[in-house]
Scaffold this motif. Structure first.
Motif, PDB file in Angstrom:
ATOM      1  N   GLN A  13       0.873  -1.170   0.167  1.00 10.27           N
ATOM      2  CA  GLN A  13      -0.036  -0.033   0.075  1.00 10.27           C
ATOM      3  C   GLN A  13       0.817   1.162   0.094  1.00 10.27           C
ATOM      4  N   PRO A  14       1.089   1.975  -1.023  1.00  8.28           N
ATOM      5  CA  PRO A  14       1.790   3.128  -1.065  1.00  8.28           C
ATOM      6  C   PRO A  14       1.385   4.230  -0.236  1.00  8.28           C
ATOM      7  N   ASP A  15       2.442   5.232  -0.115  1.00  9.00           N
ATOM      8  CA  ASP A  15       2.218   6.344   0.691  1.00  9.00           C
ATOM      9  C   ASP A  15       1.969   7.296  -0.311  1.00  9.00           C
ATOM     10  N   VAL A  16       0.649   7.783  -0.655  1.00 13.52           N
ATOM     11  CA  VAL A  16       0.351   8.712  -1.599  1.00 13.52           C
ATOM     12  C   VAL A  16       0.040  10.037  -1.220  1.00 13.52           C
ATOM     13  N   ARG A  17       0.684  10.496  -0.122  1.00 16.37           N
ATOM     14  CA  ARG A  17       0.557  11.875   0.424  1.00 16.37           C
ATOM     15  C   ARG A  17       1.381  12.981  -0.316  1.00 16.37           C
ATOM     16  N   SER A  18       2.214  12.277  -0.895  1.00 21.10           N
ATOM     17  CA  SER A  18       3.150  13.160  -1.820  1.00 21.10           C
ATOM     18  C   SER A  18       4.002  12.493  -2.683  1.00 21.10           C
ATOM     19  N   GLY A  19       4.689  13.252  -3.613  1.00 24.22           N
ATOM     20  CA  GLY A  19       5.401  12.216  -4.648  1.00 24.22           C
ATOM     21  C   GLY A  19       6.797  11.892  -3.630  1.00 24.22           C
ATOM     22  N   ARG A  21       7.107  11.536  -0.498  1.00 24.68           N
ATOM     23  CA  ARG A  21       6.768  10.539   0.475  1.00 24.68           C
ATOM     24  C   ARG A  21       6.785   9.014  -0.335  1.00 24.68           C
ATOM     25  N   PHE A  22       6.171   9.177  -1.577  1.00 24.15           N
ATOM     26  CA  PHE A  22       6.068   7.857  -2.404  1.00 24.15           C
ATOM     27  C   PHE A  22       7.296   7.383  -2.745  1.00 24.15           C
ATOM     28  N   LEU A  23       8.322   8.284  -3.093  1.00 23.20           N
ATOM     29  CA  LEU A  23       9.618   7.980  -3.492  1.00 23.20           C
ATOM     30  C   LEU A  23      10.466   7.163  -2.171  1.00 23.20           C
ATOM     31  N   VAL A  24      10.045   7.778  -1.030  1.00 18.52           N
ATOM     32  CA  VAL A  24      10.612   7.231   0.396  1.00 18.52           C
ATOM     33  C   VAL A  24      10.087   5.996   0.551  1.00 18.52           C
ATOM     34  N   TRP A  25       8.733   5.710   0.510  1.00 21.63           N
ATOM     35  CA  TRP A  25       8.202   4.568   0.696  1.00 21.63           C
ATOM     36  C   TRP A  25       8.912   3.339  -0.559  1.00 21.63           C
ATOM     37  N   LEU A  26       9.026   3.942  -1.612  1.00 23.89           N
ATOM     38  CA  LEU A  26       9.409   3.101  -2.467  1.00 23.89           C
ATOM     39  C   LEU A  26      10.803   2.548  -2.220  1.00 23.89           C
ATOM     40  N   PHE A  27      11.745   3.311  -1.922  1.00 27.89           N
ATOM     41  CA  PHE A  27      13.011   3.220  -1.341  1.00 27.89           C
ATOM     42  C   PHE A  27      13.004   2.243  -0.100  1.00 27.89           C
ATOM     43  N   ARG A  28      12.303   2.386   0.772  1.00 26.19           N
ATOM     44  CA  ARG A  28      12.260   1.539   1.798  1.00 26.19           C
ATOM     45  C   ARG A  28      11.845   0.095   1.811  1.00 26.19           C
ATOM     46  N   ARG A  29      11.025   0.059   0.537  1.00 27.65           N
ATOM     47  CA  ARG A  29      10.426  -1.425   0.348  1.00 27.65           C
ATOM     48  C   ARG A  29      11.642  -2.099  -0.324  1.00 27.65           C
ATOM     49  N   GLN A 107       4.172  -0.169 -11.648  1.00 22.70           N
ATOM     50  CA  GLN A 107       3.557  -0.809 -12.591  1.00 22.70           C
ATOM     51  C   GLN A 107       2.290  -1.836 -12.038  1.00 22.70           C
ATOM     52  N   GLN A 108       2.697  -2.641 -11.186  1.00 24.89           N
ATOM     53  CA  GLN A 108       1.733  -3.214 -10.613  1.00 24.89           C
ATOM     54  C   GLN A 108       0.571  -2.364  -9.956  1.00 24.89           C
ATOM     55  N   LEU A 109       1.041  -1.455  -9.127  1.00 24.31           N
ATOM     56  CA  LEU A 109       0.432  -0.664  -8.303  1.00 24.31           C
ATOM     57  C   LEU A 109      -0.667   0.256  -9.301  1.00 24.31           C
ATOM     58  N   LEU A 110      -0.071   0.560 -10.403  1.00 21.56           N
ATOM     59  CA  LEU A 110      -0.940   1.247 -11.429  1.00 21.56           C
ATOM     60  C   LEU A 110      -1.981   0.254 -11.987  1.00 21.56           C
ATOM     61  N   ALA A 111      -1.474  -0.959 -12.405  1.00 19.19           N
ATOM     62  CA  ALA A 111      -2.477  -1.811 -12.902  1.00 19.19           C
ATOM     63  C   ALA A 111      -3.620  -2.303 -11.914  1.00 19.19           C
ATOM     64  N   ARG A 112      -3.142  -2.442 -10.777  1.00 19.24           N
ATOM     65  CA  ARG A 112      -4.270  -2.526  -9.542  1.00 19.24           C
ATOM     66  C   ARG A 112      -5.105  -1.611  -9.559  1.00 19.24           C
ATOM     67  N   GLN A 113      -4.597  -0.288  -9.511  1.00 17.70           N
ATOM     68  CA  GLN A 113      -5.470   0.876  -9.343  1.00 17.70           C
ATOM     69  C   GLN A 113      -6.448   1.137 -10.652  1.00 17.70           C
ATOM     70  N   ALA A 323       2.353   9.980 -10.552  1.00 16.32           N
ATOM     71  CA  ALA A 323       1.990   8.716 -10.297  1.00 16.32           C
ATOM     72  C   ALA A 323       1.137   8.780  -9.185  1.00 16.32           C
ATOM     73  N   VAL A 324       1.381   9.438  -8.113  1.00 10.84           N
ATOM     74  CA  VAL A 324       0.559   9.639  -6.853  1.00 10.84           C
ATOM     75  C   VAL A 324      -0.906  10.256  -7.229  1.00 10.84           C
TER      76      VAL A 324
END
Length: 596
Positions: A13-19, A21-29, A107-113, A323-324
């Motif tokens: 579940q991505p962090d979509v509060r800002s671009g 924060r999304f990059l930070v979430w992606l990096f942490r994963r 891409q999986q997140l976008l496809a799911r959305q 993306a967010v």
């Protein structure tokens, strides 16, 4: 995570509060992959940084005429070369893995959305924009994730080299440290302008892509009205705008590249001049001068990584924001429903079944019956059909349709779609064989043969039997072209109907399923639909008398509310407004409006 393990079983579940924060979430994963790339990157650049020291030692050995030192130095160079090559290969492997896995996650997140929102997505975001996000923006986001670990490795090694030079020769060390800072900072003022130009190019490219997609989709209509040249000229203009924006963007990139060549070159000249001065004063030996020159030359490599990381971050932030914007959309414009109603429906394990009702209009489709809905406005009929599927079509649609008393937007989307299937008036048929087209989740109660027969697809099967590539003449192996453009509009419509019938949902909602077929075919479809869907709830939006005559009940919706309910023939006799819509008699329309 390795490439062979893709796709992710759960992208998260991505962090979509800002671009950002999304990059930070992606990096942490991807901390594990980042740590590997950081380790290999540090080892790779450390071996490169050690080469000048070994080369200086070799020069000193030659000056001192020490064969033993020269042999040992040569052996050290061989070891450094082997380690450097191995570390470079492993760094490339780790970095590319980080890039591909990050891009795949997005891409999986976008496809799911996309699957969650369905048709609602393209009403809030242009189709061309969605395509650009899932292609170009995904690449930029993956670029940043991949470059970050190499950037950190470059920082570690660069700081170590500068510190070593300061300790070894303060004048040279301070000069190099100041020069490195100047080189790094020189490109930052140019990056915002480059970002704006790249965004402008991307926007124009997205509009051109959308225009091309619309033109191809409507090519049959364009040829019918002779509008090919008009749309071709529009695309030419859009293409030229993209070309001009690309040239404008390339000029800024060329300036950035030029700065990255000039500034390190000036630093290298300054270091050579200062080093030669120190050597002339006797403070540096020839071997030491070679080592210093080699160390500064090495710094050109991590400086390029600094520039690349800065550009990757600058360009990935707008991409992450876009993306967010897509990932943050929800079915009801206000966040996916997670309130008490949804939680209660899930907790109780309520099976979605019963009458289908729409509180906004008062429409009620009885369970197990064929209900036809007649609307004066085709646009309103389309929105109402989508609302019956649990998809609020407009932000103002506050109340969702209910199935068996349960609000469809109060249950997980997968449950709502399993219970209610909506086929719109322009369904999409993907390319492939007929067997693949009909390979959809189904109850198993309806066979493909029965569904095709009920949809009156005999002529479609004949056409597909001649389109087989293996010569078997099996229509199930017949090839369907992209969006089924090799078939007529009526044939496409009937194939889509057969696919929906094969699915056999609890409730099937059809929006004008026979608008592109002739009267004879429509009569056959109407009777086949009634027989096949016996005992299942079916709602058909139509104004066709042939279809209306087969319905158990007809609901007439006017001005956003149910105006009359009853059999088709009774409504024709007793309701002038209904008769006006069904018969398309303008005189009756005027009389109905005057009586109202």
């Amino acid at each position: 995570m390795q490439i062979r393990d893709l796709p992710y079983s759960d992208p998260g579940q991505p962090d979509v509060r800002s671009g950002f924060r999304f990059l930070v979430w992606l990096f942490r994963r991807q901390l594990g992959g980042q740590a590997k790339a950081l380790g290999w990157g540090t080892l790779h650049m450390a071996t490169i940084a050690a080469l000048p020291v070994a080369m200086g030692s070799a020069v000193a050995a030659v000056v001192d005429e020490s064969g033993r030192r020269l042999f040992l130095t040569g052996l050290l160079l061989v070891v450094l070369a082997v380690v450097m090559a191995f570390a470079d290969a492993m760094l490339h492997r780790a970095a590319v893995t980080n890039w591909i896995t990050a891009a795949a996650r997005v891409q999986q997140l976008l496809a799911r959305q996309t699957s969650r929102l369905g048709g609602v997505l393209t009403r809030r975001v242009a189709a061309g924009e969605v395509v650009k996000v899932s292609t170009g923006d995904v690449e930029k986001i993956g670029w940043f994730v991949e470059s970050f670990s190499r950037f950190v490795a470059a920082v570690v090694v660069t700081v170590s080299v500068c510190a070593g030079l300061i300790v070894y020769e303060p004048r040279l060390g301070l000069l190099v440290t100041g020069g490195v800072a100047a080189v790094v900072l020189s490109i930052f003022p140019l990056l915002p302008a480059a970002t704006r130009r790249a965004d402008a190019e991307r926007g124009k490219a997205g509009r051109a892509t959308e225009l091309a997609s619309d033109t191809v989709a409507g090519l049959r209509v364009l040829r019918g009205i002779g509008g090919e040249e008009l749309f071709l000229e529009r695309y030419r203009r859009a293409s030229q705008e993209v070309r001009a924006a690309s040239v404008h963007n390339a000029r800024m990139w060329s300036l950035i590249d030029a700065v990255q060549v000039v500034m390190p070159g000036l630093l290298l000249i300054a270091v050579v001049w200062q080093g030669a001065t120190l050597a002339r004063e006797g403070r540096l030996s020839p071997g030491e001068l070679v080592s210093v020159y080699g160390a500064v030359s090495f710094l050109m490599f991590p400086l390029r990584l600094f520039s690349e990381a800065a550009m990757a971050f600058t360009f990935s932030r707008p991409s992450a924001r876009r993306a967010v914007r897509v990932l943050g959309l929800r079915r009801d414009d206000g966040g996916e429903t997670d309130g008490p109603v949804r939680q209660r429906a899930v907790a109780d394990g309520t099976r979605l079944a019963g009458d289908l009702t729409d509180p906004a209009t008062g429409l009620r489709a009885a369970r197990g019956r064929l209900t036809a809905v007649v609307c004066g406005s085709p646009d309103f009929a389309e929105r109402l059909a989508e609302r019956l599927g649990g998809h609020p079509a407009e932000p103002g649609d506050e109340e969702s349709a209910r199935l068996g008393g349960v609000a469809l937007d109060a249950v997980p989307l997968v449950e709502a779609r399993a219970a209610v299937l909506v086929q719109d008036k322009d369904p999409v048929l993907l390319s492939g064989t007929l067997a693949k087209l009909l390979d959809v989740p189904a109850s198993g109660r309806v066979s493909a043969e029965r569904a095709l027969r009920a949809a009156h697809c005999h002529d479609v099967l004949d056409a597909l039997s001649r389109a087989t590539t293996d010569g078997s003449r099996d229509p199930m192996r017949g090839m369907i072209t992209e969006r089924a453009r090799s078939l007529s509009g009526g044939q496409r419509q009937r194939l889509a109907l057969a696919r929906s019938l094969l699915t056999d949902p609890e409730v099937l909602v059809l929006d004008e399923p026979t608008s592109a077929v002739d009267a004879h075919t429509e009569a056959g479809i109407a009777s086949g639909l009634r027989a096949l869907r016996a005992g299942r709830t079916t709602v058909v939006f139509t104004s066709s008398p042939l279809m209306l005559d087969q319905a158990d009940e007809v609901v007439f919706v006017q001005d956003g509310a149910v105006a009359a309910v009853g059999p088709h023939r009774d409504l024709l006799r007793d309701t002038p407004a209904y008769r006006a819509v069904v018969t398309r008699d303008t005189e009756i329309v005027h009389l109905a409006e005057e009586s109202a």
